[in-house]
Design a protein around this motif. Sequence first.
Motif, PDB file in Angstrom:
ATOM      1  N   ASN A 192       2.169  -6.012   5.133  1.00 19.86           N
ATOM      2  CA  ASN A 192       1.683  -6.075   3.747  1.00 19.86           C
ATOM      3  C   ASN A 192       2.831  -6.154   2.741  1.00 19.86           C
ATOM      4  O   ASN A 192       2.872  -5.432   1.745  1.00 19.86           O
ATOM      5  CB  ASN A 192       0.802  -4.857   3.427  1.00 19.86           C
ATOM      6  CG  ASN A 192      -0.346  -4.705   4.401  1.00 19.86           C
ATOM      7  OD1 ASN A 192      -1.129  -5.618   4.601  1.00 19.86           O
ATOM      8  ND2 ASN A 192      -0.426  -3.534   5.042  1.00 19.86           N
ATOM      9  N   TYR A 206       0.813  -1.222   0.000  1.00 16.73           N
ATOM     10  CA  TYR A 206       0.000   0.000   0.000  1.00 16.73           C
ATOM     11  C   TYR A 206       0.844   1.268   0.000  1.00 16.73           C
ATOM     12  O   TYR A 206       0.306   2.388  -0.090  1.00 16.73           O
ATOM     13  CB  TYR A 206      -0.982  -0.008   1.179  1.00 16.73           C
ATOM     14  CG  TYR A 206      -1.953  -1.165   1.087  1.00 16.73           C
ATOM     15  CD1 TYR A 206      -2.927  -1.186   0.078  1.00 16.73           C
ATOM     16  CD2 TYR A 206      -1.875  -2.244   1.954  1.00 16.73           C
ATOM     17  CE1 TYR A 206      -3.808  -2.253  -0.033  1.00 16.73           C
ATOM     18  CE2 TYR A 206      -2.756  -3.316   1.845  1.00 16.73           C
ATOM     19  CZ  TYR A 206      -3.713  -3.311   0.843  1.00 16.73           C
ATOM     20  OH  TYR A 206      -4.582  -4.374   0.705  1.00 16.73           O
ATOM     21  N   ASP A 207       2.157   1.097   0.096  1.00 19.91           N
ATOM     22  CA  ASP A 207       3.065   2.244   0.050  1.00 19.91           C
ATOM     23  C   ASP A 207       3.908   2.281  -1.222  1.00 19.91           C
ATOM     24  O   ASP A 207       4.769   3.153  -1.377  1.00 19.91           O
ATOM     25  CB  ASP A 207       3.996   2.229   1.272  1.00 19.91           C
ATOM     26  CG  ASP A 207       3.245   2.475   2.564  1.00 19.91           C
ATOM     27  OD1 ASP A 207       2.324   3.315   2.553  1.00 19.91           O
ATOM     28  OD2 ASP A 207       3.561   1.807   3.571  1.00 19.91           O
ATOM     29  N   VAL A 218      -5.138   2.890  -5.107  1.00 16.15           N
ATOM     30  CA  VAL A 218      -4.090   3.325  -4.176  1.00 16.15           C
ATOM     31  C   VAL A 218      -3.164   4.291  -4.907  1.00 16.15           C
ATOM     32  O   VAL A 218      -2.662   3.993  -5.984  1.00 16.15           O
ATOM     33  CB  VAL A 218      -3.292   2.120  -3.661  1.00 16.15           C
ATOM     34  CG1 VAL A 218      -2.126   2.582  -2.790  1.00 16.15           C
ATOM     35  CG2 VAL A 218      -4.188   1.175  -2.883  1.00 16.15           C
TER      36      VAL A 218
END
Length: 430
Positions: free
Chosen positions: A276, A240-241, A303
């Motif tokens: 994650n 997610y980053d 995202v």
Amino acid sequence: MFLNTKLQSREKSIKVAFIGCGKFVSMFLAQYNQLQKIIIDTIVDINIDNAKKNCLKSGLTIETVEKINFVTSLDEAIDRDIEVFIEATGNPIVGTIHAIKIIESKKHIILVNVEADVTCGKYLADLAKENNVICSMAYGDQPSLIMEQIEWAQLNGFSVVCAGKGTKYHPDFEYSTPDTVWGYYGLSKERAEIESGMNPKMFNSFLCGDKSAIEMCAVSNASNLKCPSNGLTFPPVGVYDIAKNLIPKEEGGLIDYEGQVEVISSIDLNQKNIANDLRWGVFIVIKAQNQYVKNCFKDYGMVTDSSGSYSAIWRPYHYIGLELAQSIYAIALDQKATGQTVNYNADVAAYAKKDLKAGDKLDGEGGFCAKGKLITSKKSKEEKILPLGLTDGAIVKKDINKDQTIRLGDVELNLPEDVVKARQYQYDLI
């Protein structure tokens, strides 16, 4: 796409041959009973008894194994009625020689042997084109899956900002050897080597960073994405980053250029698992070209980074040999590669893993002596750096300190003429 539909109308079987019958091929064999119209004609392996054992362990019946032509040399199979050869020895020098023979015999080839691809891949790709056959990456390996995502993005009008994969990496791992590898994986030697047939040298290559450099070299050469300015950096980044971090430094990210390869780690510098993680998967980062696309990213819950300009897609796993059939069908049904070398952008340089003494014999990727680093092909040529793919069997001519670059003049090479020709061909393109 839609290969399964096309397969239904094909009447002729697809005869294939494997060169090497290790872990990757064993995974394919485990799927073989469920595959339509693929027939294993031949398996080439220097240890036929072991190859047969791997076939049986993978679920093939004795009757099926008895129908396969087992030989110890490619020369014994090259003239058979085989449509696609799969080179899976993992040896870049041997693999290059095999590939040249196969291509010049007007047969298609799938290079599970990424090592050969990054050492002589541009030469092999051009030779295949000249002979009107296909030289393909192996679907299931991460480079092919990354290329699939890149192709999707570019086809649909996105610019690819970054592409790569995940792995478990820490700087300390760079000095791992085949003697220490299983401890890092949390496996015993018996569990890894006897029960699962895992090769310690090959799996050490994944751990110490050699394989990451090799696979990103393959992606750079297939996609025209740039190398990082000083090799892969392996930042610990969760999925997610990715869109926040795998963007240019000038935009607040971690990469050197817009349009480069990189590998992200599943653990941090304290060797703690990050949330994650993408240890087994692949990713790309794309950029919105206008405000409307940025709005779409937001409207549909994609995202993004804080600016809303960058988004990422990822695939959490790769299934390795379990999905190799995709490449076979793509070639047989669509006459297309599942990724192939197009450029000579990058090389994998050899660096000393320990202090080396004159007379030492190097032992290739994942071994005791050298480690690999992703560099540009221009740097490789200008500085006369020894590619990692040529290190196995090279004799050191002078003392070399740990972490020092190994140059072509530092070693005695006894390479086959075809490999020398292939490397010179690639240098001449720069």
